[in-house]
Write a protein that holds these residues in place. Structure first.
Motif, PDB file in Angstrom:
ATOM      1  N   MET A 208       0.824  -1.207   0.000  1.00  0.00           N
ATOM      2  CA  MET A 208       0.000   0.000   0.000  1.00  0.00           C
ATOM      3  C   MET A 208       0.857   1.256   0.000  1.00  0.00           C
ATOM      4  SD  MET A 208      -3.161   0.757  -0.190  1.00  0.00           S
ATOM      5  CE  MET A 208      -4.096   2.277  -0.166  1.00  0.00           C
ATOM      6  N   LEU A 209       1.907   1.278   0.805  1.00  0.00           N
ATOM      7  CA  LEU A 209       2.777   2.447   0.842  1.00  0.00           C
ATOM      8  C   LEU A 209       3.553   2.609  -0.461  1.00  0.00           C
ATOM      9  CD1 LEU A 209       4.215   2.468   4.494  1.00  0.00           C
ATOM     10  CD2 LEU A 209       2.403   3.888   3.507  1.00  0.00           C
ATOM     11  N   ILE A 210       3.907   1.497  -1.080  1.00  0.00           N
ATOM     12  CA  ILE A 210       4.588   1.560  -2.373  1.00  0.00           C
ATOM     13  C   ILE A 210       3.666   2.203  -3.409  1.00  0.00           C
ATOM     14  CG2 ILE A 210       5.588   0.189  -4.244  1.00  0.00           C
ATOM     15  CD1 ILE A 210       6.447  -1.851  -2.164  1.00  0.00           C
ATOM     16  N   THR A 211       2.397   1.816  -3.369  1.00  0.00           N
ATOM     17  CA  THR A 211       1.418   2.400  -4.289  1.00  0.00           C
ATOM     18  C   THR A 211       1.266   3.897  -4.037  1.00  0.00           C
ATOM     19  OG1 THR A 211       0.212   0.293  -4.328  1.00  0.00           O
ATOM     20  CG2 THR A 211      -0.949   2.250  -5.116  1.00  0.00           C
ATOM     21  N   ALA A 212       1.180   4.283  -2.768  1.00  0.00           N
ATOM     22  CA  ALA A 212       1.061   5.698  -2.425  1.00  0.00           C
ATOM     23  C   ALA A 212       2.296   6.472  -2.868  1.00  0.00           C
ATOM     24  CB  ALA A 212       0.855   5.861  -0.922  1.00  0.00           C
ATOM     25  N   THR A 213       3.459   5.857  -2.751  1.00  0.00           N
ATOM     26  CA  THR A 213       4.698   6.501  -3.201  1.00  0.00           C
ATOM     27  C   THR A 213       4.672   6.734  -4.702  1.00  0.00           C
ATOM     28  OG1 THR A 213       5.937   5.394  -1.426  1.00  0.00           O
ATOM     29  CG2 THR A 213       7.208   6.299  -3.254  1.00  0.00           C
ATOM     30  N   ALA A 214       4.215   5.735  -5.448  1.00  0.00           N
ATOM     31  CA  ALA A 214       4.148   5.867  -6.904  1.00  0.00           C
ATOM     32  C   ALA A 214       3.194   6.995  -7.307  1.00  0.00           C
ATOM     33  CB  ALA A 214       3.693   4.547  -7.526  1.00  0.00           C
ATOM     34  N   VAL A 215       2.041   7.074  -6.638  1.00  0.00           N
ATOM     35  CA  VAL A 215       1.089   8.144  -6.934  1.00  0.00           C
ATOM     36  C   VAL A 215       1.689   9.506  -6.599  1.00  0.00           C
ATOM     37  CG1 VAL A 215      -1.151   9.124  -6.306  1.00  0.00           C
ATOM     38  CG2 VAL A 215      -0.912   6.655  -6.605  1.00  0.00           C
ATOM     39  N   CYS A 216       2.363   9.590  -5.456  1.00  0.00           N
ATOM     40  CA  CYS A 216       2.979  10.842  -5.037  1.00  0.00           C
ATOM     41  C   CYS A 216       4.064  11.268  -6.020  1.00  0.00           C
ATOM     42  CB  CYS A 216       3.555  10.696  -3.628  1.00  0.00           C
ATOM     43  SG  CYS A 216       4.049  12.265  -2.870  1.00  0.00           S
ATOM     44  N   LEU A 217       4.827  10.322  -6.544  1.00  0.00           N
ATOM     45  CA  LEU A 217       5.862  10.634  -7.526  1.00  0.00           C
ATOM     46  C   LEU A 217       5.239  11.184  -8.811  1.00  0.00           C
ATOM     47  CD1 LEU A 217       8.830  10.588  -8.340  1.00  0.00           C
ATOM     48  CD2 LEU A 217       8.519   8.212  -9.075  1.00  0.00           C
ATOM     49  N   LEU A 218       4.122  10.613  -9.215  1.00  0.00           N
ATOM     50  CA  LEU A 218       3.422  11.117 -10.401  1.00  0.00           C
ATOM     51  C   LEU A 218       2.938  12.555 -10.186  1.00  0.00           C
ATOM     52  CD1 LEU A 218       1.286   8.000 -11.460  1.00  0.00           C
ATOM     53  CD2 LEU A 218       3.276   8.947 -12.642  1.00  0.00           C
ATOM     54  N   VAL A 219       2.411  12.826  -8.995  1.00  0.00           N
ATOM     55  CA  VAL A 219       1.943  14.176  -8.683  1.00  0.00           C
ATOM     56  C   VAL A 219       3.113  15.155  -8.662  1.00  0.00           C
ATOM     57  CG1 VAL A 219       0.868  15.631  -6.919  1.00  0.00           C
ATOM     58  CG2 VAL A 219      -0.093  13.388  -7.434  1.00  0.00           C
ATOM     59  N   THR A 220       4.236  14.731  -8.085  1.00  0.00           N
ATOM     60  CA  THR A 220       5.425  15.576  -8.051  1.00  0.00           C
ATOM     61  C   THR A 220       5.897  15.903  -9.462  1.00  0.00           C
ATOM     62  OG1 THR A 220       6.128  14.580  -5.955  1.00  0.00           O
ATOM     63  CG2 THR A 220       7.798  15.761  -7.205  1.00  0.00           C
ATOM     64  N   THR A 221       5.900  14.907 -10.324  1.00  0.00           N
ATOM     65  CA  THR A 221       6.289  15.127 -11.722  1.00  0.00           C
ATOM     66  C   THR A 221       5.329  16.085 -12.410  1.00  0.00           C
ATOM     67  OG1 THR A 221       7.201  12.883 -11.816  1.00  0.00           O
ATOM     68  CG2 THR A 221       6.770  13.982 -13.913  1.00  0.00           C
ATOM     69  N   TYR A 222       4.045  15.933 -12.116  1.00  0.00           N
ATOM     70  CA  TYR A 222       3.029  16.829 -12.693  1.00  0.00           C
ATOM     71  C   TYR A 222       3.268  18.272 -12.268  1.00  0.00           C
ATOM     72  CZ  TYR A 222      -1.540  19.148 -12.930  1.00  0.00           C
ATOM     73  OH  TYR A 222      -2.552  20.037 -13.139  1.00  0.00           O
ATOM     74  N   THR A 223       3.516  18.487 -10.996  1.00  0.00           N
ATOM     75  CA  THR A 223       3.722  19.858 -10.519  1.00  0.00           C
ATOM     76  C   THR A 223       4.989  20.456 -11.115  1.00  0.00           C
ATOM     77  OG1 THR A 223       4.933  19.109  -8.548  1.00  0.00           O
ATOM     78  CG2 THR A 223       2.561  19.413  -8.325  1.00  0.00           C
ATOM     79  N   TYR A 224       6.012  19.636 -11.298  1.00  0.00           N
ATOM     80  CA  TYR A 224       7.272  20.156 -11.829  1.00  0.00           C
ATOM     81  C   TYR A 224       7.194  20.432 -13.334  1.00  0.00           C
ATOM     82  CZ  TYR A 224      12.117  20.500 -13.241  1.00  0.00           C
ATOM     83  OH  TYR A 224      13.291  20.927 -13.794  1.00  0.00           O
ATOM     84  N   LEU A 225       6.686  19.464 -14.092  1.00  0.00           N
ATOM     85  CA  LEU A 225       6.696  19.589 -15.548  1.00  0.00           C
ATOM     86  C   LEU A 225       5.645  20.561 -16.062  1.00  0.00           C
ATOM     87  CD1 LEU A 225       7.215  15.881 -16.660  1.00  0.00           C
ATOM     88  CD2 LEU A 225       8.906  17.705 -16.515  1.00  0.00           C
ATOM     89  N   HIS A 226       4.536  20.702 -15.354  1.00  0.00           N
ATOM     90  CA  HIS A 226       3.462  21.555 -15.854  1.00  0.00           C
ATOM     91  C   HIS A 226       3.361  22.872 -15.105  1.00  0.00           C
ATOM     92  CE1 HIS A 226      -0.247  22.823 -17.647  1.00  0.00           C
ATOM     93  NE2 HIS A 226      -0.875  22.848 -16.482  1.00  0.00           N
ATOM     94  N   LEU A 227       3.037  22.806 -13.828  1.00  0.00           N
ATOM     95  CA  LEU A 227       2.720  24.031 -13.098  1.00  0.00           C
ATOM     96  C   LEU A 227       3.943  24.884 -12.796  1.00  0.00           C
ATOM     97  CD1 LEU A 227       0.013  22.558 -10.756  1.00  0.00           C
ATOM     98  CD2 LEU A 227      -0.341  24.129 -12.637  1.00  0.00           C
ATOM     99  N   ASP A 228       5.061  24.259 -12.456  1.00  0.00           N
ATOM    100  CA  ASP A 228       6.254  25.054 -12.141  1.00  0.00           C
ATOM    101  C   ASP A 228       6.755  25.843 -13.346  1.00  0.00           C
ATOM    102  OD1 ASP A 228       6.447  24.642  -9.495  1.00  0.00           O
ATOM    103  OD2 ASP A 228       8.382  23.617  -9.549  1.00  0.00           O
TER     104      ASP A 228
END
Length: 236
Positions: A208-228
């Protein structure tokens, strides 16, 4: 002085608003991941942890009280460390706190997996949850204005209070813009928690934590590549 109506409507759907929904959903998902496969630890509900830390002793549950106090301390440490990083390294960049949250979740996942290999139990142990609480505390510093958090992502109580006040203003001559942003933020958190709950039915506790980590990494990438790429969302 209240903002003009057209400005309020624009802010409901700008980059900062959209990111707040995504991060609120992420907070809800992380909270669900920590809650569903543990003994019921809260990583987003610091009001509940405060009451547990104080009242646990009255029910002769000293271990519960100590665990709640440690979660509070870990959450607070996450806020402090992320705030220091924002001041010195991440000014105006919302991906910074999510990156720290991802690192904390990855650390928690690693510890949990090692413990799983040793004990073969599917329940997430307490030590990894401390790192998760730290990460959630860091995540709450994603939006800062004038040195203060402007959008507390996991503070649902405060969001509901503001939602109620906005509804009252709407009933007394205001518009939907007085409450819709708080409603959307609350809904995003609730949907994130629902997604986390559904994932917990399909994913074993150790994963479960591995899954949450993967989702969090995707969100981090989204914020960096798009919004930042659009520049700072808030001014310090």
């Amino acid at each position: 002085m209240r903002q003009p109506e057209e400005v309020r409507r624009k802010e409901l759907y700008d980059n900062e608003a959209r990111l707040s929904w995504v991060l609120a959903a992420l907070a809800g998902l992380i909270g669900a991941a920590a809650f569903m496969h543990t003994a019921g630890y809260f990583v987003t509900f610091m009001t509940g942890n405060t009451e547990r830390a104080v009242l646990g002793h009255f029910h002769h549950e000293g271990d519960v009280a100590v665990a709640a106090a440690l979660l509070l301390a870990s959450f607070l440490a996450g806020v402090v460390v992320a705030s220091l990083c924002r001041r010195h390294f991440w000014s105006g960049h919302p991906h910074g706190p999510t990156l720290l949250t991802t690192a904390c979740l990855a650390t928690a996942s690693t510890i949990d997996f090692v413990l799983y290999e040793r004990t073969a139990t599917s329940r997430i142990d307490f030590v990894p949850i401390l790192f998760v609480a730290f990460g959630v505390g860091a995540l709450n510093t994603s939006f800062v204005k004038d040195g203060e958090v402007s959008i507390p992502l996991s503070y649902v109580t405060g969001t509901l209070v503001k939602l109620g006040q906005g509804i009252e203003r709407h009933l007394n001559g205001g518009t939907y813009a007085d409450w819709l942003d708080y409603f959307l933020l609350y809904t995003a958190f609730a949907l994130g928690a629902l997604l986390g709950g559904l994932l917990s039915l399909a994913v074993a506790g150790w994963a479960m934590l591995i899954t949450a980590t993967a989702v969090c990494l995707l969100v981090t990438t989204y914020t960096y590549l798009h919004l930042d790429k659009h520049g700072p969302l808030t001014e310090e």
